[in-house]
Design a protein around this motif. Structure first.
Motif, PDB file in Angstrom:
ATOM      1  N   GLY A  98       0.803  -1.218   0.000  1.00 36.06           N
ATOM      2  CA  GLY A  98       0.000   0.000   0.000  1.00 36.06           C
ATOM      3  C   GLY A  98       0.835   1.267   0.000  1.00 36.06           C
ATOM      4  N   LYS A 100       3.211   2.097   1.851  1.00 35.82           N
ATOM      5  CA  LYS A 100       3.759   2.558   3.125  1.00 35.82           C
ATOM      6  C   LYS A 100       5.269   2.596   3.014  1.00 35.82           C
ATOM      7  CE  LYS A 100       1.753  -0.693   5.552  1.00 35.82           C
ATOM      8  NZ  LYS A 100       1.239  -1.498   6.691  1.00 35.82           N
TER       9      LYS A 100
ATOM     10  N   THR B  31      -5.416  10.351  -2.252  1.00 40.27           N
ATOM     11  CA  THR B  31      -6.435   9.572  -1.562  1.00 40.27           C
ATOM     12  C   THR B  31      -5.861   8.917  -0.315  1.00 40.27           C
ATOM     13  OG1 THR B  31      -5.939   7.640  -2.945  1.00 40.27           O
ATOM     14  CG2 THR B  31      -7.712   9.080  -3.677  1.00 40.27           C
ATOM     15  N   THR B  32      -4.558   8.815  -0.262  1.00 43.36           N
ATOM     16  CA  THR B  32      -3.896   8.189   0.877  1.00 43.36           C
ATOM     17  C   THR B  32      -2.787   9.084   1.394  1.00 43.36           C
ATOM     18  OG1 THR B  32      -4.321   5.983  -0.060  1.00 43.36           O
ATOM     19  CG2 THR B  32      -2.670   6.140   1.691  1.00 43.36           C
ATOM     20  N   THR B  49      -2.301   4.894   8.274  1.00 41.95           N
ATOM     21  CA  THR B  49      -2.570   5.274   6.897  1.00 41.95           C
ATOM     22  C   THR B  49      -3.924   5.962   6.861  1.00 41.95           C
ATOM     23  OG1 THR B  49      -1.344   3.340   6.111  1.00 41.95           O
ATOM     24  CG2 THR B  49      -2.825   4.427   4.543  1.00 41.95           C
ATOM     25  N   SER B  50      -3.940   7.168   6.359  1.00 39.60           N
ATOM     26  CA  SER B  50      -5.155   7.972   6.301  1.00 39.60           C
ATOM     27  C   SER B  50      -5.796   7.812   4.922  1.00 39.60           C
ATOM     28  CB  SER B  50      -4.791   9.442   6.542  1.00 39.60           C
ATOM     29  OG  SER B  50      -5.894  10.292   6.345  1.00 39.60           O
ATOM     30  N   ASN B  51      -7.032   7.387   4.903  1.00 36.33           N
ATOM     31  CA  ASN B  51      -7.730   7.103   3.648  1.00 36.33           C
ATOM     32  C   ASN B  51      -8.873   8.095   3.453  1.00 36.33           C
ATOM     33  OD1 ASN B  51      -6.267   4.503   3.219  1.00 36.33           O
ATOM     34  ND2 ASN B  51      -7.395   3.911   5.049  1.00 36.33           N
ATOM     35  N   HIS B  71      -9.626  12.282   7.145  1.00 34.60           N
ATOM     36  CA  HIS B  71      -9.143  12.606   5.790  1.00 34.60           C
ATOM     37  C   HIS B  71     -10.347  13.114   5.008  1.00 34.60           C
ATOM     38  CE1 HIS B  71      -5.983  11.272   2.619  1.00 34.60           C
ATOM     39  NE2 HIS B  71      -6.701  12.263   2.144  1.00 34.60           N
ATOM     40  N   SER B  77      -5.549  15.960   5.423  1.00 36.01           N
ATOM     41  CA  SER B  77      -5.705  14.963   6.472  1.00 36.01           C
ATOM     42  C   SER B  77      -5.351  15.632   7.793  1.00 36.01           C
ATOM     43  CB  SER B  77      -4.797  13.755   6.237  1.00 36.01           C
ATOM     44  OG  SER B  77      -4.858  12.855   7.329  1.00 36.01           O
TER      45      SER B  77
END
Lengths: 113, 117
Positions: A98, A100, B31-32, B49-51, B71, B77
């Motif tokens: 993802g 990260k 978006t992330t 992780t900010s969605n 977010h 965010s």
């Protein structure tokens, strides 16, 4: 999970000395590899990156080559300057994770005049 | 390159109060976004992780009720440290990926130094 291991510091060098900071990684996929630099009291700045095996990233005299066979991304500079004193972080980012970013512990570099 | 800003850059608060930190992507949509924490002379540890438009994904050991993440839009965010205590004092850094470029590169904000008295 993915991880990054880099040599412990601090590293102290005289100006114009050769620099190597070792970095190895473990990843299940095919990550992109990065070196970030953090100057005292500041945020992270991207120093260089490589996105696939055998790629060489370079910037400001620093270089690192993505070695898949040894899972390494060692940072080198032929002649350091006092202004290079900072903390250097090796990192990876994996699409499968993802995006990260996983950081190494950081290596503090001191360059003496 | 893409720019990520954070506000405030530095905040001092009393124990028990809540502090909100904003992270903005200035010239791209994300978006992330990611929130990291850095203790003095240590590495960055991913917190969450900010969605956009959905709940954040927290890393193991991070209290989601203490570190609230919202977010609200593709460029913003926020991280709220609720009922802050001195042990929450740290350097908080956000990052975002410019998805429009299709690159793995993260762009990092300048960080927010939180001191809880």
């Amino acid at each position: 999970g993915d991880s990054v291991t880099q040599m412990e510091g601090p590293v102290t060098l005289s100006e114009e000395a050769f620099l190597t900071i070792n970095c190895t990684y473990t990843a299940t996929g095919y990550p992109s590899l990065f070196w970030y630099v953090q100057y005292p009291g500041e945020g992270l700045q991207l120093l260089l990156k490589a996105t696939k095996a055998d790629d060489k990233g370079s910037n400001k005299g620093f270089e690192a080559t993505y070695r898949k066979e040894t899972t390494s991304f060692h940072l080198e500079k032929g002649s350091v300057q006092v202004s290079d004193s900072a903390v250097y972080f090796c990192a990876l980012s994996d699409r499968g994770g993802g995006f990260k970013t996983i950081f190494g512990a950081g290596t503090r570099l001191f360059v003496k005049a | 390159g893409a720019v990520v800003s954070q506000h405030p850059s530095r905040v001092i608060c009393k124990s028990g109060t809540s502090v909100k930190i904003e992270c903005r992507s200035l010239d791209f949509q994300a978006t992330t976004m990611f929130w990291y924490r850095q203790f003095p002379k240590q590495s960055l540890m991913l917190m969450a992780t900010s969605n956009e438009g959905s709940k954040a994904t927290y890393e193991q050991g991070v209290e989601k009720d203490k570190f609230l993440i919202n977010h609200a839009s593709l460029t913003l965010s926020t991280l709220t440290v609720t009922s802050a205590h001195p042990e929450d004092s740290s350097f908080y850094i956000c990052s975002a990926r410019d998805e429009g470029q299709g690159s793995d590169e993260q762009f990092f904000g300048p960080g927010t130094r939180l001191t809880v008295l």
